[in-house]
Structure formats: structure tokens, C-alpha cells
Design a protein around this motif. Sequence first.
Motif, PDB file in Angstrom:
ATOM      1  N   ILE A 213      -6.294  -3.352  -0.115  1.00 13.15           N
ATOM      2  CA  ILE A 213      -5.156  -3.884  -0.875  1.00 13.15           C
ATOM      3  C   ILE A 213      -5.524  -5.239  -1.488  1.00 13.15           C
ATOM      4  O   ILE A 213      -5.169  -5.532  -2.637  1.00 13.15           O
ATOM      5  CB  ILE A 213      -3.917  -3.986   0.033  1.00 13.15           C
ATOM      6  CG1 ILE A 213      -3.494  -2.587   0.498  1.00 13.15           C
ATOM      7  CG2 ILE A 213      -2.756  -4.673  -0.696  1.00 13.15           C
ATOM      8  CD1 ILE A 213      -2.443  -2.580   1.585  1.00 13.15           C
TER       9      ILE A 213
ATOM     10  N   ILE B 292      -7.176   1.416  -7.636  1.00 12.25           N
ATOM     11  CA  ILE B 292      -6.531   1.882  -6.405  1.00 12.25           C
ATOM     12  C   ILE B 292      -7.135   3.193  -5.919  1.00 12.25           C
ATOM     13  O   ILE B 292      -7.422   3.361  -4.724  1.00 12.25           O
ATOM     14  CB  ILE B 292      -5.008   2.058  -6.615  1.00 12.25           C
ATOM     15  CG1 ILE B 292      -4.357   0.724  -6.995  1.00 12.25           C
ATOM     16  CG2 ILE B 292      -4.355   2.603  -5.343  1.00 12.25           C
ATOM     17  CD1 ILE B 292      -2.879   0.829  -7.317  1.00 12.25           C
TER      18      ILE B 292
ATOM     19  N   ALA C  55       2.188   1.836  -3.390  1.00 16.33           N
ATOM     20  CA  ALA C  55       1.139   2.306  -4.296  1.00 16.33           C
ATOM     21  C   ALA C  55       0.894   3.806  -4.127  1.00 16.33           C
ATOM     22  O   ALA C  55       0.715   4.521  -5.114  1.00 16.33           O
ATOM     23  CB  ALA C  55      -0.147   1.527  -4.052  1.00 16.33           C
TER      24      ALA C  55
ATOM     25  N   GLY D 182       0.879   1.386  -8.517  1.00 18.00           N
ATOM     26  CA  GLY D 182       0.432   2.779  -8.485  1.00 18.00           C
ATOM     27  C   GLY D 182       0.733   3.509  -9.785  1.00 18.00           C
ATOM     28  O   GLY D 182       0.020   4.450 -10.171  1.00 18.00           O
TER      29      GLY D 182
ATOM     30  N   VAL E 239      -7.509  -4.695  -4.633  1.00 17.51           N
ATOM     31  CA  VAL E 239      -6.664  -4.300  -5.760  1.00 17.51           C
ATOM     32  C   VAL E 239      -5.916  -5.501  -6.330  1.00 17.51           C
ATOM     33  O   VAL E 239      -5.865  -5.711  -7.547  1.00 17.51           O
ATOM     34  CB  VAL E 239      -5.673  -3.196  -5.333  1.00 17.51           C
ATOM     35  CG1 VAL E 239      -4.636  -2.941  -6.429  1.00 17.51           C
ATOM     36  CG2 VAL E 239      -6.417  -1.912  -4.991  1.00 17.51           C
TER      37      VAL E 239
ATOM     38  N   GLY F  78       0.812  -1.217   0.000  1.00 20.71           N
ATOM     39  CA  GLY F  78       0.000   0.000   0.000  1.00 20.71           C
ATOM     40  C   GLY F  78       0.839   1.258   0.000  1.00 20.71           C
ATOM     41  O   GLY F  78       0.537   2.236  -0.701  1.00 20.71           O
TER      42      GLY F  78
END
Length: 347
Positions: A311, A321, A205, A269, A314, A202
Amino acid sequence: MTEKIAVLGAGSWGSTLATVLVENGHDVKLYTNIQAQADELNEKHTNEHYMPGFKYPEKLYATTDLEEAVDGADAILFVVPTKVIRLVAGQLKDILAKTNARPLIIHASKGLEIGTHKRISEIIMEELTERYAKGIVVLSGPSHAEEVAKKDITLITAASNDIEEAEYVQDLFSNNYLRIYTNDDVIGVETGAAFKNVIAIGAGALHGLGYGDDAKAALMTRGLAEIARLGMAFGASPLTFIGLSGVGDLIVTCTSVHSRNWRCGNALGQGKSLDEVVRDMGMVIEGINTCEAAYQLSQQEHIDMPITTAIYNVLFKGADIKEEIADLMGRDSRSEIIGHAKDIRRK
């Protein structure tokens, strides 16, 4: 005193810990199941796929023969991916049964078993039992192989239900750049070690999306709350999560380009697919499987883990996201502090 140590797993962390032990004066055999890697370590004293540019001590011996690696070992250190822990432990049991050897087991792997959700120490002891394992010690904390290899200052934890065994491991590894602390909270140390990888995805990202330090600090802080909530539900001490294997490991994994989990999140990301990220990494990203296990555990035990759930969505459901971040920011307002143990679980 020189001890005979077998290190199982010649990735970046396994080969680095083996180097520490050699340089501390111990007799070390490093096991890998890849012959080309063993040959490279023995002939060139390099391990370019995992540790490019690093030279290993000539006294470090690598082998693809597990029986040779563990022969006469006082202690055996597992540093293999979580998904093969049970397989390797089963192979080790068959070998130890031939001689009735009973070494101390140490592990420095981080994760949970998919399906059973068991911690690594539980898996190993299930396979070996007390008949073939003197005991087990968990070695964990804020550490990157690349920095330990450069002899940067590093502090980690040796956790065991038997403090004398933890102190033995403390003596094995301690030197002027690596300092080991002991802890008796195996559950807490293993929980922190496993789940910080999820939060690191996370954090990566957020970086990939261009968010700043405020967002990253928020994620790490609330992520730690989720890790502690889950660990405490299974009997961990809350104090462990403010120590080296808790907040310490979380900080280093969520802020460093050395972290595969952070790099995984960063690439996601930036718009890469998970398949692309896994292919390009070329090494195990433990946080992916651990995220699935963490999500399943949170559902099974009715534990509130919204960041982990986001998370998971995703990674495994193809969720966007930015939409997951918006959902997290739109959650109902609540107190930051869990006031009572009964608040840990939200049924």
C-alpha cells in the motif's frame, strides 16, 4: 452527576461524541478553529460539511476560543487530526498553566505522528506532562459517526493504564445505544486504531478493482496479522487485536462506505490518482500518513509487513496496484501462525 467536558475538534466524530455527552446530561463545550462552523452549530444546530442532514442538540455550545472551551473542564476530549495533536496540546498547556488546572485527558483520534512515529497518547503527555494532565484515556473501536448519530448500537473501548480513569470515561459515554468496555492495553488499542486505516485503503482498492469477498477477507485477516505483529513488538497484548479496537475496528473500517480510508482505496482502485482522491474527499484521510509511518516503523524495527509495504508503494511510489497484488500472491509459501515471539521480527 453532570460533568464539564471540553471537546476539541468539531468534525464528524468530535461533534457526534459531543452530542452523546450532551444527551447523557453533561455540560459540553465544542471547540473548532473555524468561526463559520461554530456559528452554524450555535445558530442552525447543523454541521453540514461533516454531518449533512443531522440536527445537533440546542444545548451543545461551540466556540473558537480554546480558553473558553476548556475553562473549568473536568475532562478534555481530543478529536482533532493527528497532524495537529501536538500543536493543540501545546496551546492547551499554555492555557492550563494559567490556572494550574489538571483535567483528565481523553482522545478519540487515530494515527501516528509523522517523523517521530509516536502514538497520540505519547504526543499529548509529552506536551502536557503529568503536571497538567490527571491521566489519559484512549477511546477507540468500531464506530462511524453517522451510525452513532442515528443511535445505532455501537460498542467501543476506553483504554488507560489507570482502570479507574477508564471506568470514569465508560460512565461518561455509556447509554442505551453506546456501550463502552474498559481495557488497560493502551499500546494495543492505539496501534489497532491507527493501522486499521492503512488496511482499509487496501480493502477499498480491492473493491474498486472488482475483487470479491474472498480477496477482501484475505486482506483483512492478513492485515490484522501485520497490525498485531507490529503492536506486539512494542509491548501490546495479542488479545487486544481480537477485541473491539482490533478486529472489530478493522471490520467496520474495511467494509463501510462511511470510511474515508475505504473510499480512498476504492477510488484508487477505479483509477483515480491520489491527488484527485485527496482533493475530492475534502476531509482528512488518516490512513495515508499512517501508512508512511507504518512503513518506516516496519523498516526501522525489521518487522515483516508486506501488505503495508504494498500500500505504501502505491501511495508514495506510484506503483501499480495490480502489480503489487501479483507480488503479494507470488511471495514464498509459509505457515499462517507465528509460533514464537522471536518470529515477530524478521531481520
